[in-house]
Each structure stands twice: as C-alpha cells, then as structure tokens.
Design an enzyme around this catalytic site. Structure first.
Site, PDB file in Angstrom:
ATOM      1  CG  HIS A 173       5.920  -9.090   7.825  1.00 25.20           C
ATOM      2  ND1 HIS A 173       6.817  -8.106   7.366  1.00 25.20           N
ATOM      3  CD2 HIS A 173       4.684  -8.230   8.023  1.00 25.20           C
ATOM      4  CE1 HIS A 173       6.227  -6.894   7.210  1.00 25.20           C
ATOM      5  NE2 HIS A 173       4.973  -6.937   7.497  1.00 25.20           N
ATOM      6  CG  HIS A 204      -0.974  -5.276   2.168  1.00 23.84           C
ATOM      7  ND1 HIS A 204      -0.264  -5.320   3.149  1.00 23.84           N
ATOM      8  CD2 HIS A 204      -0.576  -4.080   1.272  1.00 23.84           C
ATOM      9  CE1 HIS A 204       0.110  -3.763   3.344  1.00 23.84           C
ATOM     10  NE2 HIS A 204      -0.382  -3.237   2.227  1.00 23.84           N
ATOM     11  CG  ASP A 258      -3.531  -8.045   9.075  1.00 25.25           C
ATOM     12  OD1 ASP A 258      -4.024  -6.719   9.211  1.00 25.25           O
ATOM     13  OD2 ASP A 258      -2.660  -7.981   8.212  1.00 25.25           O
ATOM     14  CB  SER A 308      -0.941  -0.282   1.355  1.00 30.00           C
ATOM     15  OG  SER A 308      -0.469  -0.264   2.293  1.00 30.00           O
ATOM     16  NE  ARG A 314       2.325  -3.854  12.694  1.00 31.35           N
ATOM     17  CZ  ARG A 314       2.047  -3.875  11.153  1.00 31.35           C
ATOM     18  NH1 ARG A 314       1.560  -2.906  10.505  1.00 31.35           N
ATOM     19  NH2 ARG A 314       2.428  -4.853  10.520  1.00 31.35           N
TER      20      ARG A 314
HETATM   21  N1  CMX Z   1       0.756 -19.778   5.777  1.00 29.92           N
HETATM   22  C1  CMX Z   1       1.111 -20.643   5.032  1.00 29.92           C
HETATM   23  N2  CMX Z   1       2.015 -20.618   4.033  1.00 29.92           N
HETATM   24  C2  CMX Z   1       2.946 -19.352   4.236  1.00 29.92           C
HETATM   25  C3  CMX Z   1       2.711 -18.436   5.175  1.00 29.92           C
HETATM   26  C4  CMX Z   1       1.460 -18.588   6.101  1.00 29.92           C
HETATM   27  N3  CMX Z   1       0.926 -17.868   6.988  1.00 29.92           N
HETATM   28  N4  CMX Z   1       3.666 -17.514   5.197  1.00 29.92           N
HETATM   29  C5  CMX Z   1       4.601 -17.800   4.370  1.00 29.92           C
HETATM   30  N5  CMX Z   1       3.809 -18.950   3.726  1.00 29.92           N
HETATM   31  C6  CMX Z   1       4.622 -19.521   2.561  1.00 29.92           C
HETATM   32  C7  CMX Z   1       4.542 -18.651   1.376  1.00 29.92           C
HETATM   33  O1  CMX Z   1       3.223 -18.689   0.628  1.00 29.92           O
HETATM   34  C8  CMX Z   1       5.745 -19.311   0.751  1.00 29.92           C
HETATM   35  O2  CMX Z   1       5.341 -20.459   0.064  1.00 29.92           O
HETATM   36  P1  CMX Z   1       5.802 -20.945  -1.584  1.00 29.92           P
HETATM   37  O3  CMX Z   1       7.347 -21.134  -1.556  1.00 29.92           O
HETATM   38  O4  CMX Z   1       5.268 -22.041  -1.698  1.00 29.92           O
HETATM   39  O5  CMX Z   1       5.538 -19.820  -2.414  1.00 29.92           O
HETATM   40  C9  CMX Z   1       6.824 -19.773   1.495  1.00 29.92           C
HETATM   41  O6  CMX Z   1       5.984 -19.714   2.951  1.00 29.92           O
HETATM   42  C10 CMX Z   1       7.825 -18.703   1.728  1.00 29.92           C
HETATM   43  O7  CMX Z   1       7.274 -17.272   2.012  1.00 29.92           O
HETATM   44  P2  CMX Z   1       7.944 -16.463   3.046  1.00 29.92           P
HETATM   45  O8  CMX Z   1       9.275 -16.018   2.427  1.00 29.92           O
HETATM   46  O9  CMX Z   1       7.978 -16.533   4.449  1.00 29.92           O
HETATM   47  O10 CMX Z   1       6.922 -14.969   3.113  1.00 29.92           O
HETATM   48  P3  CMX Z   1       6.797 -14.077   1.800  1.00 29.92           P
HETATM   49  O11 CMX Z   1       7.623 -12.844   2.028  1.00 29.92           O
HETATM   50  O12 CMX Z   1       6.742 -14.574   0.491  1.00 29.92           O
HETATM   51  O13 CMX Z   1       5.110 -13.540   2.223  1.00 29.92           O
HETATM   52  C11 CMX Z   1       3.103 -12.881   3.517  1.00 29.92           C
HETATM   53  C12 CMX Z   1       4.866 -12.759   3.224  1.00 29.92           C
HETATM   54  C13 CMX Z   1       3.045 -11.858   4.507  1.00 29.92           C
HETATM   55  C14 CMX Z   1       2.574 -12.693   2.171  1.00 29.92           C
HETATM   56  C15 CMX Z   1       3.056 -14.293   3.825  1.00 29.92           C
HETATM   57  O14 CMX Z   1       3.838 -14.741   5.269  1.00 29.92           O
HETATM   58  C16 CMX Z   1       1.479 -14.634   3.900  1.00 29.92           C
HETATM   59  O15 CMX Z   1       0.884 -14.820   3.144  1.00 29.92           O
HETATM   60  N6  CMX Z   1       1.080 -14.774   5.150  1.00 29.92           N
HETATM   61  C17 CMX Z   1      -0.340 -14.876   5.328  1.00 29.92           C
HETATM   62  C18 CMX Z   1      -1.288 -13.618   5.010  1.00 29.92           C
HETATM   63  C19 CMX Z   1      -1.072 -12.550   5.747  1.00 29.92           C
HETATM   64  O16 CMX Z   1      -1.017 -12.571   7.033  1.00 29.92           O
HETATM   65  N7  CMX Z   1      -0.849 -11.520   5.208  1.00 29.92           N
HETATM   66  C20 CMX Z   1      -0.676 -10.245   5.977  1.00 29.92           C
HETATM   67  C21 CMX Z   1       0.735  -9.480   6.216  1.00 29.92           C
HETATM   68  C22 CMX Z   1       0.788  -8.203   6.880  1.00 29.92           C
HETATM   69  C23 CMX Z   1       0.039  -6.993   6.195  1.00 29.92           C
HETATM   70  O17 CMX Z   1       0.378  -6.666   5.027  1.00 29.92           O
HETATM   71  O18 CMX Z   1      -0.926  -6.754   6.884  1.00 29.92           O
END
Ligand code: CMX
Length: 445
Positions: free
Chosen positions: A318, A271, A373, A241, A327
């Site tokens: 994250h 996000h 979140d 964002s 937070r």
């Molecule tokens: N549940 C399951 N799998 C997850 C996960 C979770 N909470 N967090 C990461 N992973 C997976 C990723 O999808 C990725 O899988 P692939 O290799 O198969 O693609 C792998 O673990 C490695 O990911 P990462 O390097 O640890 O995390 P990223 O930087 O790629 O992504 C984020 C970060 C936040 C998008 C991810 O942790 C996620 O999807 N979390 C759940 C959604 C969420 O809570 N988002 C809110 C974030 C805060 C905000 O912006 O408001």
C-alpha cells in the site's frame, strides 16, 4: 428541500465561512516539506489535498469521520436480521459528520429507492457494447450515459450563482448513488447470465437489493454486501479514484463526468482491479501447482516465482498503510464467522501467513501486509459470484459513497480548480546545481 439536504446546508455554509477565516489567518503558513524523490515517485505523503470525509493513518488504517472500521461495525445502524452496518448510514456519517440513527439511514434508503429508476437510453447504450467488454469499461460508459440527466450541468448553463453549486451537485450525487446498483447488476446479468435481468425489490435495503439484482439471495451474502459496500467507500482523498473524482470535479465537471473518471482510475490493477487480480493469481497458482498440495511451502515458492517474474503479488502493499489493512481484517472476521472451512478463504489465510515475510525480505516493498483487495474475492467466490472480472464494479459502487459525499463538500466549500506546478528534469538539475540543497527524510504520514 429534503431533510438530509437541509442539514447538509446548515453545516456546510458556516463551514465555508470558517475556512475562509482560517485561510485569512494562515494562508502563508508553511506545511511540511517534500523531496525530488516524491515528485518523481507519485507525490506520496505530500500533504496537498483537503478531504473531510476520512483520514488514513499508516499504522492504524482508515477512520471515517474519526471512526475506525471496528467502531463503525459497532455504531452504525443495522437491520435486526444482520449485524453488519447499513451503507446508507455510512453515507449519512460521511456527508453530515454524525452517526445516524436507524430512521436517518432508512430515510436515505427511501430517497435512493425513489430515484433508482435508470433511464432507458442508458440500458440501450450499454446494450450496444460487446458483451465481453470489461465490466469496468461498461460501468464507466453507463455512468457517462446518465450525464444527460445532470442537474448541475443544466443549472450551470442557466447561470447558477457559485454559492449554490453544492445544491445541484447534491441532487446529482444522490441520483447517481441510487442508480449505480441497477447499472452494475445490468452489466453483470448481460455479461454473464445471458441478459436475464432481475427487477429490483423495493422491500430490500440498498445492498440487499443490489445482491438480489445480481441474482444472489442468500441472507449471508446480503450481510457481506452490506459490509463490503461500507468498508470500500472511502480511503481519504489521495487514492487514485478519490483524487481523480476530485480533480475532474474541480473543473466544475458534474458528478457523472467526475465519478466516471474516478472509476477509470479504479479500473487499474495497482488500485481497485487488484481484487480481481488476487483471485486470478490464486486460481493460476492452483492450476499451475496441479496435484501438488497447497502447503505453505508451495505457496511460498509460488510467491517467490511471482516476484522473480517481475510481477506484483496482488492484494499486498500500500502507498500509505504500513500494517495489515483493517478492511482485510474485517473481512477475515466475517469469513471466520460465516465460512471458516471454505477452500479459497483458507488459501487467502495461508498466503497471509507467508507472504509478508517474503515481501519484507525483498527490502524494497514498503508495506508487506495485505490490503482490502486480498480478501474480498474469496468471499465472493464462496457465495457463488465467481466472475472475477466483475469484482471491481462492486468496489466502484461502494466508492461512490465517499467520493460523491466529498464532491458535494468540494462545491459547498468552493474548492478551487486543481493546477499543481510541474517542472522538467532539466529544471530540477539546474535547481540542484544552483543551490546548497538540503537533504531531508521523507515524512510518511
Ligand atoms: N508485489 C511485488 N512488488 C511490490 C508489491 C507487491 N505486492 N508492492 C510494492 N512492490 C514493489 C513496487 O512495485 C516497487 O517496485 P520498483 O521499485 O521496482 O518500482 C517497490 O516495491 C516499492 O513500492 P512501494 O513504495 O512499497 O509501493 P508503492 O507505493 O509504489 O505502490 C501499490 C503501492 C499498492 C501500488 C503496490 O504495493 C502494489 O503494486 N501492490 C499490488 C497491487 C495491489 O494490491 N493494489 C491494491 C492497493 C489497494 C487499492 O487501491 O485497492
């Protein structure tokens, strides 16, 4: 010129000169290195943006202008009736890099209250949308409908000198922030409360008035809104964002166009939409487990099933953080004080006890800890705001404070149009084949 604006000009004009001088000396200084993996993997950790309002440390969490979340809760001005900070004060800090006194925060509250009247055509535009359209889409359209009021767009067309860009950007940002709660509340009431709208109460602060227009007048909910709107405001410049707002703003799009773009990014489930997804996931778990007691073991099995189904566990993980998000902890502390026996709040805490271990065991999730979140929805449900599709709009209203403060700075510092270089996969293959390539450890900071 208003006094906050005067103080901004007194800081920003010398800082722009300081940066020009700094660049003269350091334009060609090398800054880190990055890998092909980072180029494909969303550019994570590449230091390629300057954002003055906040800085995120992977272990410690966010600092807004140098202050941690607990420090902000202690140092920012608050009302006598409430220990949580006023987001008006946080905006002062983000914009001016100074902790305000109560009068400063009050001054900003008064400016926003004076500008809060939303033009009729904006409500009319929203009214033409299907009631069941997602609230974030309605929110984005409402922001776009206000663009007809942009001072920046008018001034640019009239031939504004680039040194003056920050001035109408400041005006647009202040007006936009002032009006967001009214637009958000309007969307909430039309979507979920049969269009029975509630007039603003000018006696209340920005957060409490927002809660009031949504239809929630419990003093504790006012307090939670002050906390919520403070802690979601900023998370340095690389999150989607903030980065999108900055990127679109770099073309000299005005605050309305830029911020609406940022909100479209916030609306993604990885996000800001994660706050609604967390509650949806918890309610699904309750429904699927039916009469089974929600023991930690049952929650563990449900988490494993979520992963086995190829889905994410929302609220966990994250891109930068590597510890529990402060937070999340601030909200946990709030819940311990105000509603320690709430059922959903306790489920959130039980998930926190078991999820990190399971996520860690996958060996691929870099951060198994909860983010902001993971907690907010349970508190919102506690106060009766159960329509979880609306939660990301609340996040969006808060996020305006950080990204719009940054946008004013972007114009004052003359930040250039963004245009990173892209290459093709074939280009990368040729590059790797043509050189003795060095492998480096990616830097995570
Ligand atoms: N549940 C399951 N799998 C997850 C996960 C979770 N909470 N967090 C990461 N992973 C997976 C990723 O999808 C990725 O899988 P692939 O290799 O198969 O693609 C792998 O673990 C490695 O990911 P990462 O390097 O640890 O995390 P990223 O930087 O790629 O992504 C984020 C970060 C936040 C998008 C991810 O942790 C996620 O999807 N979390 C759940 C959604 C969420 O809570 N988002 C809110 C974030 C805060 C905000 O912006 O408001």
């Amino acid at each position: 010129m208003g006094y906050i604006k005067q103080r901004f000009a007194a800081k920003a004009i010398p800082m722009a000169a300081e940066i020009r001088e700094f660049l003269k000396q350091n334009e060609n200084t090398e800054l880190g290195t990055y890998t092909i993996g980072q180029v494909y993997g969303g550019m994570k950790s590449i230091k390629a943006l300057v954002t003055e309002t906040s800085l995120l440390d992977p272990e410690e969490g966010i600092r807004f202008r140098g202050y941690t979340i607990p420090e902000l809760r202690e140092k920012l001005p608050h009302l006598e009736s409430c220990t949580e900070p006023l987001p008006e004060g946080l905006f002062h800090l983000l914009l001016l890099d100074e902790i305000p006194n109560f009068q400063d925060a009050q001054h900003i509250a008064n400016v926003w209250a004076r500008r809060a009247i939303v033009p009729l055509h904006v409500f009319k535009a929203i009214d033409r949308l299907p009631r069941d359209m997602h609230p974030m889409t309605q929110f984005s359209i409402g922001i776009m409908a206000m663009q007809s009021e942009s001072h920046f767009a008018k001034a640019y067309r009239a031939g504004l000198n680039k040194k003056e860009y920050w001035d109408p950007m400041y005006e647009d940002a202040m007006t936009l922030i002032a009006r967001l709660p009214r637009i958000a509340a309007y969307i909430y009431r039309r979507s979920y409360k049969k269009g029975k709208h509630i007039e603003p109460n000018p006696e209340l602060d920005w957060s409490a008035n927002f809660a009031h227009m949504l239809g929630y007048n419990q003093p504790d909910f006012y307090s939670y809104m002050r906390l919520f709107l403070t802690i979601h405001a900023d998370h340095e410049g690389g999150n989607v964002s903030a980065h999108t707002t900055h990127l679109v703003g770099s073309t000299l799009s005005d605050a309305y166009l830029s911020f609406a773009s940022g909100m479209n990014g916030l609306a993604g489930p990885l996000h800001g939409l994660a706050n609604q997804e967390v509650i949806r996931w918890i309610l699904d778990m309750k429904k699927k487990l039916g009469k089974t007691a929600l023991t930690k073991e049952a929650i563990e099995n449900y988490i494993r099933q979520t992963l086995a189904d190829g889905k994410v566990v929302p609220g966990y993980g994250h891109a930068v953080l590597r510890k529990t998000d402060p937070r999340f902890l601030a909200q946990m502390e709030f819940a311990k004080k105000h509603c320690p026996d709430d059922e959903l709040v306790n489920i959130v805490w039980n998930v926190y006890e078991v999820a990190p271990k399971i996520l860690g065991e996958t060996g691929k999730i870099k951060n198994p800890w909860p983010n902001v979140d993971a907690h907010s929805g349970s508190l919102l449900v506690h106060y009766g705001l159960v329509e979880y599709d609306f939660y990301t709009v609340l996040f969006g209203v808060s996020r305006a404070l950080g990204v719009l403060a940054s946008l004013i700075w972007d114009r004052a510092l003359g930040m250039g149009i963004e245009r990173p270089k892209s290459v093709t996969t074939q280009w990368l293959k040729d590059y790797v084949a043509s050189k003795t390539v060095k492998k480096v450890e990616p830097v995570i900071s």
